[in-house]
Motif scaffolding. Sequence first.
Motif, mmCIF file in Angstrom:
data_model
loop_
_atom_site.group_PDB
_atom_site.id
_atom_site.type_symbol
_atom_site.label_atom_id
_atom_site.label_comp_id
_atom_site.label_asym_id
_atom_site.label_seq_id
_atom_site.Cartn_x
_atom_site.Cartn_y
_atom_site.Cartn_z
ATOM 1 N N TYR A 25 -26.861 19.949 39.801
ATOM 2 C CA TYR A 25 -25.635 19.523 40.452
ATOM 3 C C TYR A 25 -25.352 18.053 40.156
ATOM 4 C CZ TYR A 25 -25.838 23.839 43.182
ATOM 5 O OH TYR A 25 -25.875 25.146 43.560
ATOM 6 N N ALA A 26 -26.422 17.248 40.145
ATOM 7 C CA ALA A 26 -26.226 15.820 39.864
ATOM 8 C C ALA A 26 -25.600 15.629 38.489
ATOM 9 C CB ALA A 26 -27.561 15.075 39.951
ATOM 10 N N TYR A 27 -26.147 16.327 37.493
ATOM 11 C CA TYR A 27 -25.576 16.204 36.145
ATOM 12 C C TYR A 27 -24.141 16.722 36.119
ATOM 13 C CZ TYR A 27 -29.914 14.912 33.832
ATOM 14 O OH TYR A 27 -31.018 14.232 33.418
ATOM 15 N N ALA A 28 -23.906 17.832 36.794
ATOM 16 C CA ALA A 28 -22.567 18.429 36.771
ATOM 17 C C ALA A 28 -21.547 17.500 37.415
ATOM 18 C CB ALA A 28 -22.580 19.773 37.490
ATOM 19 N N ILE A 29 -21.941 16.870 38.523
ATOM 20 C CA ILE A 29 -21.016 15.968 39.210
ATOM 21 C C ILE A 29 -20.746 14.744 38.346
ATOM 22 C CG2 ILE A 29 -20.766 14.431 41.189
ATOM 23 C CD1 ILE A 29 -22.340 16.534 42.789
ATOM 24 N N GLY A 30 -21.799 14.213 37.737
ATOM 25 C CA GLY A 30 -21.607 13.066 36.858
ATOM 26 C C GLY A 30 -20.753 13.423 35.655
ATOM 27 N N HIS A 90 -17.791 21.280 32.316
ATOM 28 C CA HIS A 90 -18.615 20.092 32.106
ATOM 29 C C HIS A 90 -18.833 20.056 30.602
ATOM 30 C CE1 HIS A 90 -22.769 18.051 32.885
ATOM 31 N NE2 HIS A 90 -21.932 17.284 32.258
ATOM 32 N N LEU A 91 -17.990 19.293 29.901
ATOM 33 C CA LEU A 91 -17.908 19.409 28.447
ATOM 34 C C LEU A 91 -19.196 19.034 27.742
ATOM 35 C CD1 LEU A 91 -14.317 18.068 27.874
ATOM 36 C CD2 LEU A 91 -15.123 20.367 27.460
ATOM 37 N N ALA A 92 -19.938 18.089 28.328
ATOM 38 C CA ALA A 92 -21.151 17.634 27.648
ATOM 39 C C ALA A 92 -22.293 18.633 27.794
ATOM 40 C CB ALA A 92 -21.569 16.268 28.196
ATOM 41 N N ALA A 93 -22.139 19.588 28.710
ATOM 42 C CA ALA A 93 -23.239 20.524 28.962
ATOM 43 C C ALA A 93 -23.099 21.759 28.093
ATOM 44 C CB ALA A 93 -23.264 20.908 30.436
#
Lengths: 418, 445
Positions: B278-283, A257-260
């Motif tokens: 999880y919501a952020y990760a999926i998005g 998740h590149l933005a994280a």
Amino acid sequence: MADNIFLGREPLIGGVLIDRRRMVRAAERLLARLGVMIAPDTRIAGLRVGEQQLVEIAKALSLNARILIMDEPTSALSSSECDTLSKIVRQLAREGVAIIYTSHRIEEVLELADRVTVLRDGRRVVTARIDELSRGAIISAMVGREMAANERGATARDGAVVLSVQDLTLDTLGPHGWRRMLHGVSFELKRGEILGIGGLLGSGRTEILESIFGVARGWRTGSIAIDGAAVDISSPSDAYHLGIALVSEDRKERGLHLAASICDNVALPSIGALARFGLRTFARERALAADMIKRLSVRCTGIGQQAAALSGGNQQKVVIGKWLATEPRILLLDEPTRGIDIGAKQEIYRLIFDLAAQGLGIIVVTSEMPELLLLSDRILVMCEGGQTGILARENATQETVMRLAAPGMANWSQEAAS
Amino acid sequence: MKALVHLLSRTKLYWGLLLICLIGALISPHTSSGHNIFLSYGNLTDVLRQVSITGLVATGMTMVILLGGIDLSVGSVMGFSTVICAMLLTKPGWTSASVMGVPAAILVGGAAVALAARFVFAGLARGRYVSAGRRREVSLTRWQSMGIPGLLGLLAAIAIGWWTMNQVPAKFGVLGVLLIAPCLAMVLGGINGLLIVAGRLQPFIATLAMMVSALGIARLTAGSDNAVVPVYTGTNATEAFELLRSMLWGVLPVPSVFFLAAICLFGAILRFTTFGRYAYAIGGNIEAARLSGIKVAQVQLTAYLLSGLLAGIAGVLFVAQYRQGKPDAGTGLELDAIAAVVIGGTSLMGGRGGLAGTFVGVLIFGLLSDILQLQNIDSNVQLVMKGLIIVCTVLVQEQNLGQLVARWRFRRSGEAQADPRTAEPHRPPSAAKAQLAREDLDEAS
């Protein structure tokens, strides 16, 4: 494919309508020049990364440019495709095209280049004619220090079979109906063993890993057993609970998740197990991530750094770290060193050896023959979805693997493409 | 300097809000006694009251958009909820509203209790294992995962059934509508989610279909096309319903209490729970999330369920506020909600943003229309202004302010030195390329 190659420069009839016939024919010609036998009206989405890469190169050729910049053109290609490409590159150079060719593979550079520039950490280290530099000089310029040769460390194999796959078959529904991607694949993986999977691009290497991990699209038959007990894996979540981890081929698309932040990426598969009543435990997550980046020596400003800001090698370490954090028993690695520099490669090799020594069962898929031979205790060779043999380390050489991977050497490129 | 720019860039949304407040205060008309109307307590709470309905819907929308989806059906679902709510309040007996509503409440209520029970068991079990130093997830016994939760769910369903059935012959009270209307809306949200998760439909398509059909369902329920179901508390409906439009302890309007509570609750969920992560990760990267062992379908379904739930609550508040339920009550609401979410900095691609931004986005809209109303400006001008605000804020949001400043400085320094690289003339590439491509094609044919 043709649409992609000529995007924005389509041949027109009367200035408005797209002349499809001319476009498709021109695309055919370009692809033939590259030795790719794919119909120009195939959808890009249906191609593997390596095949997509060839289309991209065809697009660059179609521009008839005077300067051609190629950034890691071969990182996703199999060796036969690389040969074709290098032939084309040399031909273009003879025709007077100036080519800037960026690559991690030193052999390619030595083979193709007239002059070499080595960059490290965004700065130019050296620029010289190729005959003035030896291979060792280039490597030490890249790494900044002399590299020690690789040695497979002592392995502790207790012989217990951790994963056994029997008669694995996979059928996938493609644009032209059902296609058999895998058939009759059977093997066993022991604790502490590194099993390499060799074969040409599109021979079904990735599909094996995806089938074991429960992400392969299509209809799968055959049985998979873990620690001797038959299991049913239909989703990554099932695989995760059984202690299987997959580091996928395409780390940006499917790994990160590149933005994280690094912390969020590393902790992602574990937070469910760390949490209580669905509440995240930030302290535990941070400790986990800090532990991992220390263990894998990820070079970063801290666990809060964005994953997108890392170099390829460090991103790969983060992806591996996120899976190691789940304490897996079986680690599936798909092209673990694709597109990363030689220093990071060495570290990842060392890491793989360490993990095997700790008793993990590891399966590695790689297109780079030296890597395959270096890492594997045994090598399973695939050809056109079928298993053509399993070689022990002692018997494995470039030649024996290649003979199994491509029985009919004459029509190689066709096999790679199909 | 750099730190300052960074700080400004990160908090730019709040500066926008502050700016609007300042403008509002400066140009606001004054009462005869010299008080600033804009800054008066009554005016500000009115703004809060007015944004509450859009705000609730935008809260659900934020979660859906964070996942990389979109929910176009919220307006229609809210309209449907207003019709249900108004009919339950004013019409006794088995009307179309109660026929649909009672089973929905039984179903959703029972399922919610069962899931909650299972969640508690899972939490307890996992807690034990973590403290023992093991991290692998434990599986519950069949009795814990299915038996007891199922039993509790059944009990809850029976209780809800008994309680609602008793209210059917008379009219429903406040609690009754607050239970039934959101439950029905949640069923519609669940259908959205199932279409997307199990049917593999694009969220845009699935919710567009729901948007159209929910309007139809609402009209069928109400009995005629442009039906309006009036609700007069005290005469044709229970007096207690007035509560939902009153001021809570004379401090805050009740609708805004719902709105603020939703923002806080779901903000905390996004920030502190695994669901939020999880919501952020999926998005952010749905493939990576799926490969990380996240049950993507579950999370997506939950988000659409919650979006429906919040739209349903908004519908009840609408009835309280405007004293009527009508099928087209929420027309255009989904777009207002999406606009507020986007202004709040949540990316339509998913994975970036949050509820704090949405809260500010909703307030910016509310304050803007309040200011324009105080100036007696035509409501159509307001629409144009809204459009402008959307474009401006998103422009500022998307461009990282720090980067903009850096680029501007770089360009200026470059001009001062008359950089030879940029000064060098180059031939227009398009013409040359076209020429080359044509040659290539001719060769081929």
